[in-house]
Design an enzyme around this catalytic site. Structure first.
Site, PDB file in Angstrom:
ATOM      1  N   GLY A   1       2.396   0.884   3.609  1.00  0.00           N
ATOM      2  CA  GLY A   1       2.759  -0.368   4.238  1.00  0.00           C
ATOM      3  C   GLY A   1       2.798  -1.554   3.317  1.00  0.00           C
TER       4      GLY A   1
ATOM      5  N   ASP B   1      -8.555   8.746  -1.705  1.00  0.00           N
ATOM      6  CA  ASP B   1      -7.950   7.977  -2.799  1.00  0.00           C
ATOM      7  C   ASP B   1      -8.934   6.911  -3.274  1.00  0.00           C
ATOM      8  OD1 ASP B   1      -5.942   7.416  -4.619  1.00  0.00           O
ATOM      9  OD2 ASP B   1      -4.956   5.956  -3.323  1.00  0.00           O
TER      10      ASP B   1
ATOM     11  N   GLY C   1       0.819  -1.199   0.000  1.00  0.00           N
ATOM     12  CA  GLY C   1       0.000   0.000   0.000  1.00  0.00           C
ATOM     13  C   GLY C   1       0.850   1.245   0.000  1.00  0.00           C
TER      14      GLY C   1
END
Length: 888
Positions: free
Chosen positions: A28, A137, A25
C-alpha cells in the site's frame, strides 16, 4: 471490484483529511492524514492500484484483522479500517520519528540504547506471537523510533496467522537479507522464523555488520543464510561478552528446533543483557548505520553525510553529490579520472590525499614530486607521444619507489591538481624535491633530460641532471634506461626492475594504463592486463589490475570482478610478501570482501614493519570513512596535517567535515587549501559545490570556472551551467549544459539540467524533446533514484502530472531520506496545482536546509499567490522571492 483507485493523492478518505504521501509499503501507499472527528494525525495505508484484485484485497483485510488483535506500546496501533467500492484503507497510529535504519545514521547510539530497543522489539514481537501472528519481514526499516526513543514494530502487511493456509506468494514474501533459512527455501514457517530475523537485526546492532557478510547479491546472501554459518561476532566486535554471543548463536541457528521456544524468554534475555555494564565500543562518538544491501549502503553513505548543514541536490547537482557505492568510490568521486601513481604511496587509501608522510626513522623523510613530462615531437603520432610520456613518467616513479633511504613519492593526482608551475607545485605539495622531465623526439629517437630539483627551505635549485637518448621502437628498453638514470641521479645500486616484463607485455600494460586514464575501467582493459604473463608477480600490473577490477566491481556489483582480483592478488603471496604495495592491495581486497578484521590486521603489519606512517594513517582513515566515523577520520587527517601541511591534506579534511555536515570547518580548511593552491581543481570543485548548495551563485560560478580551466569535464560543466541557471543567466546556462551533454550524452541528470536551461531560455520545443528523450531512455521498471528523479521531473515539466506523481510515490519509498526527494515532490505538486502537498514538501525541504534560492525557479512562481509560501520564503531568508526582484 471493477473500479480502480486513482494514482494522485486523494484529498479525503472517509472523515480523514489527507495531507501528504509519506511512504510506500509492500502492498500500500501510506499517507499522513488528519482525523477530523478526533482531531489527531494518523497514518493511512491504501491498497495500491495494481494490487486491487480479490487475492490482495483479502490479504489487506487480513492485515487489518491481525493488527486489530494487537495492543502493545511497541507495536504500531490500528485505529480504523475503511472499505469502499473503489478504496481500501487501514488507519493507523502515526509515529513521529524515523525508522531504525535512518535513526542510526543520524544519531549517536550507545550499546545500552541498542539493547533497550532490542528488548522492546522482542517484547512487541512476543505479543504478536501470542496472538498467533508471524511478522515475516522483521528488519531495521520496519522498526520505527519515535521522538521519545521508543521502538515500535510496523509493516505487518505480509504477516500471517499461524493457522492460515498461505499461498506460494505468501511464502516468498519478505526481505532476502532478513529471511530465515526455511523462509528463503519456501518451506512452512513458525514464529521461530521471526526469531532468526530478530537474530540478524540483533547481530547488526551489536556488531555493526550483517552476520552472513556482504548483502549486495540477493542469491548469494540467501545461499549463505541457507547453508553457511554466521560470521563469529568477535570478528566484528572482539569485546562482545560471551552471554551476547551465546544468545546470537541460539537465534541464528539453522535448525528452528534449536532456537528459543518462547519469544518472551528472548525479551527477558535482552533485558538482562541491558542491565550488564558492558563497555560500548560499537557506536563511540559517531553515528553508525546497519550493514544493508548495496542499494541501501549507498544511500546510507550519502545520507549520513547530509546532516543539517549539508544539502546536496542529486537531481540538479550533476556530480558533486556525495559518493555512493563504497568507501573506494567515496574517495574516487572527489578525484579526476587520472591514474594514481602505482606505488605504495599511491595505493594509500586516499586516492585524493595520496600524500606520503613521515616514517619513524632517524633522518627526516624526503617527499618527491614527479612532474608529468613535457614532450615536443616531429614525425611522431599523437598516440605514440602519449605512450612515450607515460613510459617515462611510470619509470621515474618506479625508480623513486625503489630508493630505500627515506624518499617518498607524492602521487601524480596531487601534482596535476595544482595546475601551476614548479614553485606552485612545491608550495601546494610541500615537496622536498621535484623531478622534471623534458622529452624532445624526432622520428624514432627521443632525447630525455631529467632534472632533480632541491626544494628545501622555500628555494628551488638544481642538484643533479641527466640527459640521454633513447630509441622509441621499444617502450620497455626506454623505460629501463629512464629507470637506470634515476638510480644514477640518486646514487642507488642497479635493480633490474623492468626486465620482469616482456616487451609486448609492457606495451600492453602501458596501453591499458593510458586507456584507464582517459576512459576509466572497462572489462576489455581488465582482460588485457589479465593476458600479461605472470601478472600477479608484477606489482605495477597487479595494482593496475586492482584499480580496474575494483572500479568495475563497485560500478556493477558483479562478484566476478572481485573474484578475478582475489585470484591475482593471492596467487603469488609468498613471492610478494615483502612488498608494501602488495600488502595494501590485500587490504583493499579484504575491505571489498567486508573482512574488516583482515583489513585492520594489514594495517598492523604495516605499522610493525615501520612502513611509511602516511600509508598507515591513510588506511586507518579509509576504515573510518567506510564506517562514516567522520570524527575519527578528521582526527587522523589532523595528524597528517601536522606532518605534512599540503593543499591535498587540507582538502581531505575539508571534504570530511563537509561529509559530516560541518560546513563552517569545511570552509575554513578549504580556504587553507586554496591559499596553498589557488588553481586547485578539487579545491575549487568542492568550493563551487558548497557555494551552490548554499545558494551563492556568484562564488559557485567563479569556482567552477577556475576548476574547468584545469580540467574540462561534464560534471563541472553541468554544475557551472546549473549555477548560471540559478543566477538567471539562461544563455550561459544553456551553453555550458550543452557542452556537458555533448561530453556525457547518456547522463540523464545532465540532460535534465540542459532541458531546464533551454526551457528558461525560451527554447521550449527543444526542451520538451529532451524531456521526452529522458522518459523514453529510462526503463519503466527502473528503481534507480537518480533515474526516477529525472523521469519524474520530465513528466512534470511536460504536464503529465499523473505519471509524475505515480513515479514520485515510488521514489518516496526508495529514497525518502534524501533531502532532494521533498524538493522533487515540491516541483511535481506545484506543477500539478496540488498546493497543499507542494507547501508541505517545500517546508520539509527548507527544514532540511535546502537553500531558498532553489525555489527561485519559475516552476514555483504560481505559489506567489499563497500567503503561506511567501511566509515560508521570508522565514528562511528570501522575503524578496515574490516581489519581482528575484524570480526567473
Amino acid at each position: 471490484m471493477d473500479s480502480k483507485p486513482h494514482t494522485t493523492i486523494p484529498l479525503q478518505i472517509g472523515h480523514y483529511q489527507v495531507q501528504e504521501a509519506i511512504g510506500r509499503g509492500g502492498m500500500g501507499l501510506v499517507y499522513r492524514a488528519r482525523d477530523t472527528r478526533l482531531e489527531r494525525e494518523v497514518a493511512i495505508k491504501c491498497l495500491r492500484t495494481e494490487l486491487f484484485e480479490a487475492h490482495y484485497i483479502e490479504r489487506f483485510k487480513r492485515e487489518a484483522l491481525l493488527l486489530a488483535k494487537l495492543n502493545h506500546p511497541n507495536i504500531v496501533q490500528i485505529y480504523d479500517f475503511i472499505e469502499a467500492p473503489d478504496q481500501l484503507a487501514l488507519v493507523m497510529e502515526l509515529v513521529d520519528g524515523q525508522n531504525l535504519q535512518t535513526y542510526l545514521r543520524e544519531h549517536v547510539t550507545p550499546l545500552s540504547q541498542r539493547l533497550h530497543w532490542l528488548t522492546q522489539i522482542a517484547e512487541g514481537l512476543a505479543i504478536a506471537h501470542d496472538a498467533g501472528i508471524i511478522h515475516r519481514d522483521l528488519k531495521a526499516e520496519n522498526i520505527l523510533i519515535n521522538k521519545r526513543g521508543q521502538a515500535k514494530i510496523t509493516d505487518l502487511g505480509i504477516a500471517k496467522s499461524q493457522d492460515f493456509n498461505a499461498t506460494l506468494t505468501d511464502h516468498v514474501a519478505g526481505s532476502y537479507c532478513s529471511m530465515s533459512p526455511e523462509q528463503a527455501m519456501g518451506e512452512s514457517i513458525s514464529f521461530k522464523s521471526d526469531l532468526f530475523s530478530l537474530g540478524i537485526l540483533a547481530y547488526q546492532l551489536l556488531c555493526g555488520a550483517h552476520p552472513f557478510g556482504d548483502t549486495g547479491n540477493k542469491l548469494q546472501i540467501m545461499q549463505r543464510i541457507i547453508s553457511h554459518p554466521p560470521t563469529p561476532p568477535h570478528q566484528h566486535n572482539p569485546d562482545l561478552p560471551a552471554e551476547f554471543v551465546d544468545l546470537l548463536g541460539q537465534l541464528l541457528s539453522k535448525d528452528p528446533n534449536k532456537r528459543p521456544d518462547n519469544t518472551h524468554w528472548v525479551a527477558a534475555q535482552f533485558k538482562k543483557l541491558s542491565a550488564m555494564n558492558v563497555h560500548d565500543n560499537i557506536a563511540s562518538d559517531d553515528t553508525q548505520a546497519l550493514a544493508m544491501p548495496h542499494t541501501n549502503i549507498n544511500k546510507s553513505i550519502t545520507r549520513s553525510a547530509r546532516t543539517q548543514d549539508h544539502p546536496t541536490f542529486e537531481t540538479r547537482f550533476a556530480a558533486v553529490a556525495l559518493p555512493r557505492v563504497s568507501p573506494w568510490k567515496k574517495i574516487k568521486n572527489y578525484i579526476a579520472a587520472n591514474k594514481i601513481v602505482v606505488s605504495s604511496a599511491a595505493l594509500s587509501v586516499l586516492m585524493i590525499t595520496g600524500v606520503i608522510v613521515w616514517q619513524l626513522q632517524p633522518k627526516p623523510p624526503k617527499y618527491i614530486a614527479v612532474i608529468p613530462p613535457k614532450l615536443t615531437a616531429e614525425g611522431m603520432q599523437e598516440s605514440q607521444q602519449e605512450l612515450v610520456k607515460l613510459a617515462v613518467f611510470d619509470s621515474i616513479q618506479q625508480g623513486i619507489l625503489a630508493i630505500e633511504d627515506g624518499y617518498y613519492l607524492i602521487p601524480r593526482e596531487e601534482i596535476i591538481d595544482t595546475n601551476g608551475d614548479i614553485d606552485n607545485i612545491r608550495r601546494a605539495t610541500a615537496a622536498d624535491e621535484i623531478i622534471s622531465t623534458d622529452i624532445n623526439c624526432k622520428d624514432d629517437i627521443c632525447r630525455i633530460a631529467l632534472t632533480r630539483i632541491n626544494a628545501d627551505h622555500s628555494r628551488l635549485r638544481t642538484s643533479h641532471s641527466k640527459t640521454f637518448d633513447v630509441l622509441t621502437d621499444n617502450y620497455l628498453t626506454m623505460a629501463s634506461l629512464v629507470y637506470k638514470n634515476i638510480e644514477l641521479i640518486y646514487q642507488q645500486n642497479s635493480i633490474a626492475h623492468h626486465t620482469q616484463f616482456t616487451p609486448s607485455d609492457y606495451t600492453t600494460y602501458l596501453s591499458t594504463y593510458q586507456d584507464y586514464l582517459l576512459n576509466g575501467a572497462t572489462p576489455e582493459g581488465l582482460s588485457a592486463i589479465d593476458s600479461i604473463n605472470n601478472v600477479s608477480a608484477l606489482i605495477e600490473a597487479q595494482t593496475l589490475y586492482r584499480d580496474l577490477a575494483l572500479d568495475l566491481y563497485y560500478e556493477t556489483s558483479e562478484p566476478i570482478y572481485l573474484e578475478k582480483f582475489k585470484r591475482i592478488v593471492t596467487s603469488n603471496q609468498r613471492k610478494n610478501a615483502e612488498s608494501t604495495q602488495h600488502l595494501i592491495n590485500i587490504f583493499y581486497l579484504a575491505d571489498a570482501e567486508n573482512d574488516k578484521k583482515k583489513a585492520e590486521d594489514i594495517i598492523e603489519q604495516l605499522r610493525d614493519r615501520e612502513s611509511n606512517l602516511g600509508v598507515v594513517l591513510s588506511l586507518e582513515a579509509y576504515i573510518e570513512l567506510g564506517k562514516s566515523n567522520y570524527k575519527k577520520a578528521i582526527a587522523i587527517y589532523k595528524k597528517l596535517l601536522k606532518i605534512k601541511p599540503s593543499a591535498t591534506n587540507y582538502q581531505n579534511i575539508a571534504i570530511t567535515y563537509w561529509q559530516a555536515g560541518n560546513l563552517a570547518e569545511a570552509r575554513k580548511y578549504l580556504a587553507l587549501a586554496l591559499e596553498k593552491s589557488p588553481d586547485s581543481y578539487k579545491a575549487n570543485q568542492i568550493h563551487g559545490a558548497i557555494s551552490l548548495s548554499e545558494g551563492d551563485t556568484k562564488k559557485a560560478i567563479a569556482s567552477f570556472n577556475t576548476a574547468i580551466k584545469n580540467r574540462i569535464d561534464a560534471t563541472n560543466l553541468s554544475n557551472l551551467g546549473l549555477a548560471y541557471l540559478l543566477d538567471n543567466n539562461f544563455p550561459q546556462a544553456a551553453a555550458k549544459l550543452q557542452q556537458a551533454n555533448s561530453l556525457a550524452p547518456n547522463n540523464m541528470v545532465i540532460l535534465l539540467n540542459f532541458a531546464d536551461a533551454l526551457h528558461h531560455n525560451n527554447q521550449k520545443d527543444s526542451a520538451f524533446k529532451k524531456y521526452r528523450k529522458i522518459i523514453n531512455s529510462i526503463s519503466s521498471t527502473s528503481e534507480n533514484p537518480e533515474e526516477l528523479k529525472a523521469k519524474i521531473l520530465a513528466h512534470s515539466h511536460l504536464g503529465e502530472h499523473s505519471q509524475a506523481i505515480e513515479h514520485l510515490l515510488l521514489l518516496q519509498k526508495l529514497d525518502k531520506e534524501n533531502i532532494d526527494t521533498p524538493y522533487t515532490a515540491a516541483i511535481v505538486y506545484t506543477q500539478a496545482n496540488e498546493r497543499t502537498s507542494a507547501l508541505v514538501n517545500i517546508k520539509k525541504a527548507l527544514e532540511e536546509k535546502i537553500h531558498p534560492t532553489w525555489f527561485n525557479f519559475s516552476w514555483f512562481n504560481s505559489l506567489c499567490e499563497s500567503t503561506e509560501f511567501i511566509k515560508l520564503m521570508s522565514a528562511y531568508g528570501a522575503p524578496q522571492r515574490c516581489t519581482g526582484e528575484r524570480t526567473n
